[in-house]
Design an enzyme around this catalytic site. Structure first.
Site, short mmCIF file in Angstrom:
data_model
loop_
_atom_site.label_atom_id
_atom_site.label_comp_id
_atom_site.label_asym_id
_atom_site.label_seq_id
_atom_site.Cartn_x
_atom_site.Cartn_y
_atom_site.Cartn_z
CB SER A 9 -1.38 11.50 10.00
OG SER A 9 -2.13 10.80 10.98
CE1 TYR A 67 -2.63 7.64 6.01
CE2 TYR A 67 -2.56 7.83 8.40
CZ TYR A 67 -2.89 8.35 7.17
OH TYR A 67 -3.48 9.59 7.08
#
Length: 274
Positions: free
Chosen positions: A162, A175
């Site tokens: 990500s 995250y």
């Protein structure tokens, strides 16, 4: 194009089936994972479509592949537990033998992930934190461990990371930590499996129009414009925009690329536009 029967088997000879390249895409019942599964099947791979809980959505992915003349099968497992990882390995091996006559795997795409709870540091619970790391970090690690004996020399491992690892978003802290771990995993694992000519890379998406973002844009019409304003390329990322670089890295064309992170974010937050 080979003939696909309703059950998803083919009219190929046993020797041709045994030679088929194969792939496992975790979390491929929808979104980016589904797009990756469809693209790899388009490239001729037999694809194992993994799902965590939505068997119906996974079967939809399989059916979409069959309609286009490809080969696929679904396998379910909860990657939040180590038992689920082991169950996925066993289900994968059985499915590959049933569809190709061999348990060999060529491509592993670690896509399945739990997204952030949307909370800040002070709001994150121990349970949420542990679930994030179980699915996003522990599962890929032990899935690789368990599948290395059947991953063929010359194969590929592609991890989905990500852009949050380079963008400090206060409500994505836990995250982002999991995706940072995946980048480190990628670099080090590339050295571990390099002697077997297996390449390992991470593809890092930015905002991508999956179901969650589509719902958010419907609730906040200006969101699409806001996202595009922060990117170099003027559209919201689509799952296919992520699937294409994954397919490249998993193909013979990507054989000399390993241990790296490919940013597939459309140039999210590169800096102010001139």
């Amino acid at each position: 194009m080979e003939h696909i029967t309703p059950s998803g088997t083919t009219a190929q000879t046993a020797s041709t089936i045994a030679a088929a390249r194969t792939a496992l895409v975790t979390g491929s019942s929808r979104g980016i994972g589904r797009a990756v599964a469809l693209r790899l099947a388009q490239d001729g791979l037999v694809v194992a479509v993994h799902y965590g809980s939505d068997a119906v959505a996974a079967q939809e992915t399989v059916d979409m592949i069959h309609v286009k003349g490809g080969q696929a099968f679904a396998v379910g497992a909860d990657l939040g537990t180590h038992e689920g990882v082991l169950a996925l390995v066993e289900g994968l091996r059985a499915g590959l033998v049933a569809h190709t006559g061999d348990a060999g795997l060529d491509v592993l795409v670690n896509n399945a992930a739990v997204t952030s709870s949307g909370g800040h540091l002070q709001d994150e619970t121990v349970e949420q934190f542990d679930r994030l790391f179980a699915v996003n970090v522990r599962a890929p690690y032990f899935l690789v461990q368990q599948l290395l004996p059947v991953l063929r020399d010359g194969g590929s491992i592609v991890n989905i990371g990500s852009a949050v690892t380079r963008i400090a978003l206060s409500d994505e802290l836990a995250y982002a930590m999991t995706k940072g771990a995946i980048e480190t995993f990628t670099r080090t694992l590339a050295n571990v499996v390099g002697p077997r000519r297996i390449n390992v890379n991470t593809v890092a998406p930015g905002p991508t129009q999956t179901a969650g973002l589509t719902a958010a844009m419907a609730a906040m019409p200006q969101l699409e414009e806001m996202l595009i304003a922060g990117q170099a390329l003027p559209w919201v990322g689509q799952p296919e925009d992520i699937a294409d670089p994954v397919a490249f890295l998993a193909s013979p064309d990507g054989r000399w690329i390993t241990g790296t992170v490919i940013d597939a974010s459309g140039g999210t937050y590169l800096g102010p536009k001139r």
